[in-house]
Design a protein around this motif. Structure first.
Motif, PDB file in Angstrom:
ATOM      1  N   LYS A   1      26.173  30.462  61.104  1.00 15.32           N
ATOM      2  CA  LYS A   1      24.978  30.288  60.266  1.00 15.32           C
ATOM      3  C   LYS A   1      25.353  30.034  58.808  1.00 15.32           C
ATOM      4  CE  LYS A   1      22.890  33.952  58.849  1.00 15.32           C
ATOM      5  NZ  LYS A   1      22.101  35.211  58.795  1.00 15.32           N
ATOM      6  N   HIS A   2      26.172  30.903  58.237  1.00 18.08           N
ATOM      7  CA  HIS A   2      26.524  30.773  56.824  1.00 18.08           C
ATOM      8  C   HIS A   2      27.342  29.511  56.561  1.00 18.08           C
ATOM      9  CE1 HIS A   2      24.780  34.540  55.635  1.00 18.08           C
ATOM     10  NE2 HIS A   2      25.499  35.224  56.512  1.00 18.08           N
ATOM     11  N   HIS A   3      28.218  29.156  57.492  1.00 17.30           N
ATOM     12  CA  HIS A   3      29.028  27.951  57.324  1.00 17.30           C
ATOM     13  C   HIS A   3      28.146  26.702  57.301  1.00 17.30           C
ATOM     14  CE1 HIS A   3      32.445  25.155  58.839  1.00 17.30           C
ATOM     15  NE2 HIS A   3      32.461  25.234  57.532  1.00 17.30           N
ATOM     16  N   ASN A   4      27.196  26.632  58.212  1.00 16.50           N
ATOM     17  CA  ASN A   4      26.299  25.474  58.272  1.00 16.50           C
ATOM     18  C   ASN A   4      25.404  25.383  57.036  1.00 16.50           C
ATOM     19  OD1 ASN A   4      27.219  24.478  60.725  1.00 16.50           O
ATOM     20  ND2 ASN A   4      25.813  25.725  61.923  1.00 16.50           N
ATOM     21  N   ILE A   5      24.901  26.513  56.589  1.00 15.88           N
ATOM     22  CA  ILE A   5      24.062  26.508  55.386  1.00 15.88           C
ATOM     23  C   ILE A   5      24.876  26.049  54.187  1.00 15.88           C
ATOM     24  CG2 ILE A   5      22.753  27.924  53.768  1.00 15.88           C
ATOM     25  CD1 ILE A   5      21.916  29.682  56.106  1.00 15.88           C
ATOM     26  N   ALA A   6      26.113  26.544  54.062  1.00 12.44           N
ATOM     27  CA  ALA A   6      26.968  26.167  52.932  1.00 12.44           C
ATOM     28  C   ALA A   6      27.227  24.666  52.911  1.00 12.44           C
ATOM     29  CB  ALA A   6      28.291  26.935  52.995  1.00 12.44           C
ATOM     30  N   ARG A   7      27.502  24.084  54.065  1.00 13.03           N
ATOM     31  CA  ARG A   7      27.753  22.638  54.117  1.00 13.03           C
ATOM     32  C   ARG A   7      26.506  21.839  53.752  1.00 13.03           C
ATOM     33  NH1 ARG A   7      30.586  21.060  59.634  1.00 13.03           N
ATOM     34  NH2 ARG A   7      28.839  22.277  60.444  1.00 13.03           N
ATOM     35  N   ARG A   8      25.333  22.308  54.189  1.00 11.37           N
ATOM     36  CA  ARG A   8      24.097  21.609  53.836  1.00 11.37           C
ATOM     37  C   ARG A   8      23.802  21.722  52.342  1.00 11.37           C
ATOM     38  NH1 ARG A   8      22.092  23.843  58.696  1.00 11.37           N
ATOM     39  NH2 ARG A   8      20.869  25.393  57.576  1.00 11.37           N
ATOM     40  N   MET A   9      24.096  22.870  51.758  1.00  8.97           N
ATOM     41  CA  MET A   9      23.862  23.041  50.326  1.00  8.97           C
ATOM     42  C   MET A   9      24.810  22.170  49.505  1.00  8.97           C
ATOM     43  SD  MET A   9      21.258  24.907  50.073  1.00  8.97           S
ATOM     44  CE  MET A   9      20.729  24.172  51.631  1.00  8.97           C
ATOM     45  N   ILE A  10      26.038  21.959  49.987  1.00 10.89           N
ATOM     46  CA  ILE A  10      26.956  21.041  49.305  1.00 10.89           C
ATOM     47  C   ILE A  10      26.392  19.630  49.335  1.00 10.89           C
ATOM     48  CG2 ILE A  10      29.234  19.941  49.463  1.00 10.89           C
ATOM     49  CD1 ILE A  10      30.329  22.660  50.400  1.00 10.89           C
ATOM     50  N   GLU A  11      25.834  19.239  50.469  1.00  7.61           N
ATOM     51  CA  GLU A  11      25.237  17.896  50.589  1.00  7.61           C
ATOM     52  C   GLU A  11      24.057  17.726  49.637  1.00  7.61           C
ATOM     53  OE1 GLU A  11      24.211  17.516  54.670  1.00  7.61           O
ATOM     54  OE2 GLU A  11      26.288  17.307  55.359  1.00  7.61           O
ATOM     55  N   LYS A  12      23.335  18.823  49.371  1.00  9.10           N
ATOM     56  CA  LYS A  12      22.170  18.754  48.494  1.00  9.10           C
ATOM     57  C   LYS A  12      22.527  18.967  47.019  1.00  9.10           C
ATOM     58  CE  LYS A  12      18.876  20.321  52.018  1.00  9.10           C
ATOM     59  NZ  LYS A  12      18.046  19.102  52.000  1.00  9.10           N
ATOM     60  N   GLY A  13      23.809  19.226  46.728  1.00 10.01           N
ATOM     61  CA  GLY A  13      24.223  19.420  45.345  1.00 10.01           C
ATOM     62  C   GLY A  13      24.137  20.844  44.850  1.00 10.01           C
ATOM     63  N   GLY A  14      23.899  21.804  45.774  1.00 13.39           N
ATOM     64  CA  GLY A  14      23.865  23.213  45.391  1.00 13.39           C
ATOM     65  C   GLY A  14      22.468  23.763  45.227  1.00 13.39           C
ATOM     66  N   ARG A  15      22.367  25.079  45.307  1.00 12.11           N
ATOM     67  CA  ARG A  15      21.073  25.758  45.153  1.00 12.11           C
ATOM     68  C   ARG A  15      20.731  26.005  43.687  1.00 12.11           C
ATOM     69  NH1 ARG A  15      20.294  30.424  49.826  1.00 12.11           N
ATOM     70  NH2 ARG A  15      19.683  28.987  51.481  1.00 12.11           N
ATOM     71  N   ARG A  16      21.758  26.188  42.856  1.00 11.41           N
ATOM     72  CA  ARG A  16      21.543  26.437  41.431  1.00 11.41           C
ATOM     73  C   ARG A  16      22.315  25.404  40.619  1.00 11.41           C
ATOM     74  NH1 ARG A  16      23.360  32.470  40.678  1.00 11.41           N
ATOM     75  NH2 ARG A  16      24.861  31.855  42.280  1.00 11.41           N
ATOM     76  N   ASP A  17      22.070  25.387  39.317  1.00 15.14           N
ATOM     77  CA  ASP A  17      22.788  24.462  38.441  1.00 15.14           C
ATOM     78  C   ASP A  17      24.287  24.731  38.500  1.00 15.14           C
ATOM     79  OD1 ASP A  17      20.428  23.323  37.698  1.00 15.14           O
ATOM     80  OD2 ASP A  17      20.253  24.408  35.803  1.00 15.14           O
ATOM     81  N   ILE A  18      25.067  23.657  38.429  1.00 13.28           N
ATOM     82  CA  ILE A  18      26.517  23.746  38.470  1.00 13.28           C
ATOM     83  C   ILE A  18      27.064  23.605  37.054  1.00 13.28           C
ATOM     84  CG2 ILE A  18      28.630  22.755  39.438  1.00 13.28           C
ATOM     85  CD1 ILE A  18      26.716  23.940  41.536  1.00 13.28           C
ATOM     86  N   PHE A  19      27.981  24.513  36.663  1.00 14.70           N
ATOM     87  CA  PHE A  19      28.606  24.457  35.356  1.00 14.70           C
ATOM     88  C   PHE A  19      30.117  24.513  35.517  1.00 14.70           C
ATOM     89  CE2 PHE A  19      24.550  26.784  34.738  1.00 14.70           C
ATOM     90  CZ  PHE A  19      23.875  25.792  34.032  1.00 14.70           C
ATOM     91  N   LEU A  20      30.818  23.706  34.733  1.00 13.45           N
ATOM     92  CA  LEU A  20      32.278  23.679  34.767  1.00 13.45           C
ATOM     93  C   LEU A  20      32.829  24.628  33.703  1.00 13.45           C
ATOM     94  CD1 LEU A  20      32.936  19.861  35.281  1.00 13.45           C
ATOM     95  CD2 LEU A  20      32.957  21.671  36.970  1.00 13.45           C
ATOM     96  N   GLY A  21      32.721  25.915  33.993  1.00 14.19           N
ATOM     97  CA  GLY A  21      33.290  26.938  33.126  1.00 14.19           C
ATOM     98  C   GLY A  21      32.403  27.431  32.016  1.00 14.19           C
TER      99      GLY A  21
END
Length: 241
Positions: free
Chosen positions: A119-139
């Motif tokens: 379950k968690h693996h599949n959700i994680a892969r789908r969230m990567i495809e969607k660009g993430g659940r929250r904003d992404i910051f590089l540090g």
């Protein structure tokens, strides 16, 4: 070694600021030349996170040449609300391929019912495809990042033909009490350090339990569970998102 719950993704951004939190207290900020383990873990937690498991960053591949740019910034002072001129040195035109996997968080036995790897693996892969659940910051907050799926190792990287580059002793991350991996780290906070090197463009991280660690302070674990009212096991409706 590739684990069966491995995820692979590419993260990119115009600027990045990967630094030791201890150096951010003053007015000047200077980025490491490569991403830190903790920063990449934070990116993946923005993509998908649950207290049931812990993300382990295995490798990062540096795709673009390492470049820096210094900017004059006027940050607000904490003690009087005024601002002053400071110089921040950022990495510029950043692009990385990341490989990671997760392990169960044994410090949270109250979430044992949520340990469904598929379950968690599949959700994680789908969230990567969607660009993430929250904003992404590089540090840092001002360094916006973008995530997309990739196959780790595909494409040409700038450092593919360079056998090895050493970066010396670097900040690795922080071990909090809820991610303790030994009796020594249980109920405490530790800072981790490690000796970083890049071989043919790839940095293979040590896992947290193999790093040099230093005690910071005692720390309590926040409990999760239905009885606390701050967590519920994912139901079938969320799995389908």
């Amino acid at each position: 070694m590739q684990h069966r719950n491995t995820v692979e993704f590419e993260v990119s951004g115009e600027y990045a600021l990967f630094s030791d939190p201890a150096t951010r207290v003053g007015g000047e900020k200077f980025s490491f030349q490569i991403p830190t383990y903790e920063a990449l873990k934070g990116i993946l937690q923005s993509v998908y996170w649950k207290p049931t498991f812990i993300w382990i960053i295995d490798e990062v591949r540096v795709m673009n040449p390492i470049q820096t740019e210094t900017k004059g910034i006027r940050p607000i002072k904490y003690y009087n609300g005024e601002n002053d001129l400071s110089y921040y040195t950022y990495l510029k035109d950043c692009r990385y391929q990341v490989r990671a996997h997760f392990i169960w968080n044994e410090n949270r036995p109250e979430l044992e019912k949520d340990r469904n790897e598929n379950k968690h693996h599949n959700i994680a892969r789908r969230m990567i495809e969607k660009g993430g659940r929250r904003d992404i910051f590089l540090g840092a907050r001002e360094c916006q990042g973008y995530v997309k799926p990739c196959i780790f190792g595909e494409g040409k990287g700038f450092y593919d033909e360079i056998p090895e580059l050493n970066f010396g002793m670097m900040y690795h991350g922080i071990t909090y009490a809820d991610e303790a991996y030994s009796e020594e780290t249980r109920g405490n906070m530790y800072i981790r350090m490690w000796s970083a090197s890049m071989k043919n463009g790839i940095i293979s991280f040590l896992p947290p339990w193999e790093c040099i660690h230093r005690f910071v302070r005692e720390m309590n674990v926040k409990p999760f569970g239905e009885e606390q009212g701050n967590f519920s096991v994912i139901d079938e409706q969320e799995v389908m998102l």
